[in-house]
Enzyme design. Structure first.
Site, PDB file in Angstrom:
ATOM      1  N   ASP A 212       0.852  -1.196   0.000  1.00 19.12           N
ATOM      2  CA  ASP A 212       0.000   0.000   0.000  1.00 19.12           C
ATOM      3  C   ASP A 212       0.888   1.246   0.000  1.00 19.12           C
ATOM      4  O   ASP A 212       1.870   1.330   0.734  1.00 19.12           O
ATOM      5  CB  ASP A 212      -0.887  -0.015   1.258  1.00 19.12           C
ATOM      6  CG  ASP A 212      -1.901   1.104   1.257  1.00 19.12           C
ATOM      7  OD1 ASP A 212      -3.089   0.831   0.982  1.00 19.12           O
ATOM      8  OD2 ASP A 212      -1.508   2.261   1.547  1.00 19.12           O
ATOM      9  N   ILE A 213       0.546   2.207  -0.863  1.00 23.78           N
ATOM     10  CA  ILE A 213       1.342   3.443  -0.921  1.00 23.78           C
ATOM     11  C   ILE A 213       1.081   4.255   0.350  1.00 23.78           C
ATOM     12  O   ILE A 213      -0.074   4.397   0.787  1.00 23.78           O
ATOM     13  CB  ILE A 213       0.986   4.268  -2.177  1.00 23.78           C
ATOM     14  CG1 ILE A 213       1.232   3.421  -3.441  1.00 23.78           C
ATOM     15  CG2 ILE A 213       1.783   5.562  -2.221  1.00 23.78           C
ATOM     16  CD1 ILE A 213       0.849   4.098  -4.747  1.00 23.78           C
ATOM     17  N   ASN A 220      -2.747  13.258  -3.680  1.00 24.60           N
ATOM     18  CA  ASN A 220      -3.999  13.712  -4.314  1.00 24.60           C
ATOM     19  C   ASN A 220      -4.373  15.104  -3.825  1.00 24.60           C
ATOM     20  O   ASN A 220      -4.706  15.977  -4.621  1.00 24.60           O
ATOM     21  CB  ASN A 220      -5.142  12.753  -3.966  1.00 24.60           C
ATOM     22  CG  ASN A 220      -5.224  11.588  -4.936  1.00 24.60           C
ATOM     23  OD1 ASN A 220      -4.661  11.625  -6.013  1.00 24.60           O
ATOM     24  ND2 ASN A 220      -5.911  10.543  -4.522  1.00 24.60           N
ATOM     25  N   GLU A 255      -4.816   2.459  -3.929  1.00 20.33           N
ATOM     26  CA  GLU A 255      -3.340   2.456  -3.985  1.00 20.33           C
ATOM     27  C   GLU A 255      -2.799   1.194  -3.330  1.00 20.33           C
ATOM     28  O   GLU A 255      -1.773   1.210  -2.674  1.00 20.33           O
ATOM     29  CB  GLU A 255      -2.737   3.720  -3.341  1.00 20.33           C
ATOM     30  CG  GLU A 255      -3.631   4.467  -2.392  1.00 20.33           C
ATOM     31  CD  GLU A 255      -3.889   3.756  -1.080  1.00 20.33           C
ATOM     32  OE1 GLU A 255      -4.827   2.934  -1.031  1.00 20.33           O
ATOM     33  OE2 GLU A 255      -3.145   4.014  -0.100  1.00 20.33           O
TER      34      GLU A 255
HETATM   35  P1  GH3 Z   1      -1.863   5.266   4.436  1.00 23.04           P
HETATM   36  O1  GH3 Z   1      -0.418   5.611   4.489  1.00 23.04           O
HETATM   37  O2  GH3 Z   1      -2.397   4.951   5.792  1.00 23.04           O
HETATM   38  O3  GH3 Z   1      -2.120   4.178   3.465  1.00 23.04           O
HETATM   39  O4  GH3 Z   1      -2.646   6.553   3.975  1.00 23.04           O
HETATM   40  P2  GH3 Z   1      -3.198   6.874   2.525  1.00 23.04           P
HETATM   41  O5  GH3 Z   1      -3.392   8.345   2.418  1.00 23.04           O
HETATM   42  O6  GH3 Z   1      -2.330   6.254   1.503  1.00 23.04           O
HETATM   43  O7  GH3 Z   1      -4.551   6.062   2.521  1.00 23.04           O
HETATM   44  P3  GH3 Z   1      -6.027   6.532   2.454  1.00 23.04           P
HETATM   45  O8  GH3 Z   1      -6.831   5.263   2.448  1.00 23.04           O
HETATM   46  O9  GH3 Z   1      -6.348   7.542   3.513  1.00 23.04           O
HETATM   47  O10 GH3 Z   1      -6.166   7.259   1.068  1.00 23.04           O
HETATM   48  C1  GH3 Z   1      -6.118   6.573  -0.147  1.00 23.04           C
HETATM   49  C2  GH3 Z   1      -6.529   7.549  -1.216  1.00 23.04           C
HETATM   50  O11 GH3 Z   1      -6.391   6.971  -2.503  1.00 23.04           O
HETATM   51  C3  GH3 Z   1      -7.993   7.961  -1.102  1.00 23.04           C
HETATM   52  C4  GH3 Z   1      -8.533   7.822  -2.499  1.00 23.04           C
HETATM   53  O12 GH3 Z   1      -9.217   8.975  -2.899  1.00 23.04           O
HETATM   54  C5  GH3 Z   1      -7.302   7.655  -3.344  1.00 23.04           C
HETATM   55  N1  GH3 Z   1      -7.514   6.872  -4.550  1.00 23.04           N
HETATM   56  C6  GH3 Z   1      -8.133   5.687  -4.684  1.00 23.04           C
HETATM   57  N2  GH3 Z   1      -8.114   5.286  -5.965  1.00 23.04           N
HETATM   58  C7  GH3 Z   1      -7.468   6.242  -6.672  1.00 23.04           C
HETATM   59  C8  GH3 Z   1      -7.133   6.409  -8.052  1.00 23.04           C
HETATM   60  O13 GH3 Z   1      -7.420   5.570  -8.918  1.00 23.04           O
HETATM   61  N3  GH3 Z   1      -6.460   7.529  -8.412  1.00 23.04           N
HETATM   62  C9  GH3 Z   1      -6.124   8.484  -7.496  1.00 23.04           C
HETATM   63  N4  GH3 Z   1      -5.456   9.547  -7.919  1.00 23.04           N
HETATM   64  N5  GH3 Z   1      -6.432   8.364  -6.192  1.00 23.04           N
HETATM   65  C10 GH3 Z   1      -7.104   7.266  -5.788  1.00 23.04           C
HETATM   66 MG    MG Z   2      -2.168   4.144   1.445  1.00 29.54          MG
HETATM   67 MG    MG Z   3      -5.000   1.840   1.085  1.00 29.75          MG
END
Ligand code: GH3
Ligand code: MG
Ligand code: MG
Length: 343
Positions: A212-213, A220, A255
């Protein structure tokens, strides 16, 4: 033009009555038809009274796929449309001198295509008996028939090949992630059980990691969704570059990625996961010429046990991923023990 949704209310083939009322085609007309070219006038003269003329109005059906057929039709004027199924895939358009119906008649099987008139069309109808009489009477007719049948079979084969290619394309698209080109969640759901089964059967080790990123939301929020997409694409490329050809990677959603290390025990999988994590943590990321903050990932690795099913395997990897996040991110942890790598 495509076929009307519903068949026309009138029967597609004219009645015997109306057929009889049509004048026999003149030898001059027959002589010019490609299907009959080279056939001597004597035979054409004898054919005239045996053959019938049929007229179709635009949209009227001549043959329907799946139904029996016992005649061969030669187009005198107008145009026929041949489709695999009514209204969708055009197989051929047939004009003056071309024939239809010979394959089902020769093989004694049902019609494999649907045929209708594109415009007002006149046809020469040879019933089965007349057809076989022509076969035994005219060498030229036989040769023409062979050539046309071969052409028809070739065109059918081409259409089948094109359909297979199209189906493969859709199958492929349904199992891959449009943004990154990696496999998608559906692929993972279909393939992981098979991969697990294979490894259990052969008693070979298998590991799965969920990656996981870290703080992806910040990218974003700070640089816009398209920048986030660019990061996902770049991470996917780094995944491809750093996995072995025998390993698999899928984007599970957002991600989050699943990595499958085939025939690999836990130490090897952790090494592979770490190699990938380091490659990502050391790679430059930018979007439209603007540098982005360093991207890092966290990974949880789980090894297949004899009792585990695919769902449990992923759940255990997810659990340790959560612990890796809590422990500070940018790290790999494995299931069932302490962290094996802390940067
Ligand atoms: P953590 O280190 O705990 O993983 O925090 P995080 O910010 O990486 O995780 P979080 O679940 O809070 O946020 C993930 C974000 O990824 C939220 C969502 O809007 C975004 N996302 C999901 N799918 C896509 C996509 O296809 N493209 C983009 N640009 N963003 C996406
Ligand atoms: Mg993440
Ligand atoms: Mg995640």
């Amino acid at each position: 033009m495509s076929f009307p949704d519903r068949p026309p209310p009138t029967p597609p083939v004219a009645s015997e009555e109306s057929l009889r009322s049509q004048a026999s085609p003149a030898v001059a007309v027959l002589r010019e038809l490609r299907a009959l070219q080279g056939t001597g006038d004597e035979i054409l003269e004898a054919l005239g009274p045996r053959a019938r003329v049929l007229q179709l109005e635009p949209g009227q059906f001549l043959l329907r796929r799946g139904e029996p057929n016992s005649c061969i039709y030669v187009v005198i004027s107008g145009r026929l449309r041949v489709e695999l199924d009514g209204g969708s895939s055009l197989l051929a358009q047939l004009g003056r001198g071309e024939t239809v119906g010979e394959l089902s008649l020769l093989t004694g099987s049902i019609t494999t295509a649907t045929v209708a008139a594109e415009e007002r069309t006149q046809l020469l109808v040879l019933d089965e008996e007349t057809f076989w009489w022509m076969v035994s009477s005219s060498h030229e007719f036989c040769v023409g028939l062979l050539v046309r049948s071969a052409e028809r079979m070739r065109s059918n084969t081409d259409a089948v090949q094109a359909n297979i290619a199209l189906r493969r394309h859709f199958e492929q698209a349904a199992l891959s992630d449009a943004l990154t080109g990696l496999h998608n969640r559906r692929w993972l759901d279909q393939m992981l059980p098979r991969i697990v089964q294979r490894h259990l059967h052969s008693s070979e080790p298998l590991c799965v990691a969920i990656m996981d990123i870290d703080h992806f939301k910040r990218i974003n929020d700070g640089f816009g969704h398209p920048a986030g997409d660019a990061v996902l694409t770049r991470v996917a490329q780094l995944v491809r570059d750093n996995l072995r050809p025998t390993d698999f990677a899928a984007r599970m959603g957002g991600e989050e990625f699943a990595l499958i290390f085939c025939q690999t025990a836990r130490p090897g999988a952790v090494r592979a996961a770490e190699r990938l994590r380091e490659a990502i943590a050391g790679a430059p990321f930018d979007y439209q010429g603007r540098g982005l903050p360093q991207v890092t990932v966290s990974l949880g690795v789980a090894a297949l046990e004899r009792t585990s099913d695919p769902g449990q395997l992923l759940a255990r990897a997810d659990e340790v991923l959560y612990r890796a996040k809590e422990a500070g991110r940018n790290r790999t942890l494995w299931a069932g023990s302490d962290a094996v790598s802390l940067p």
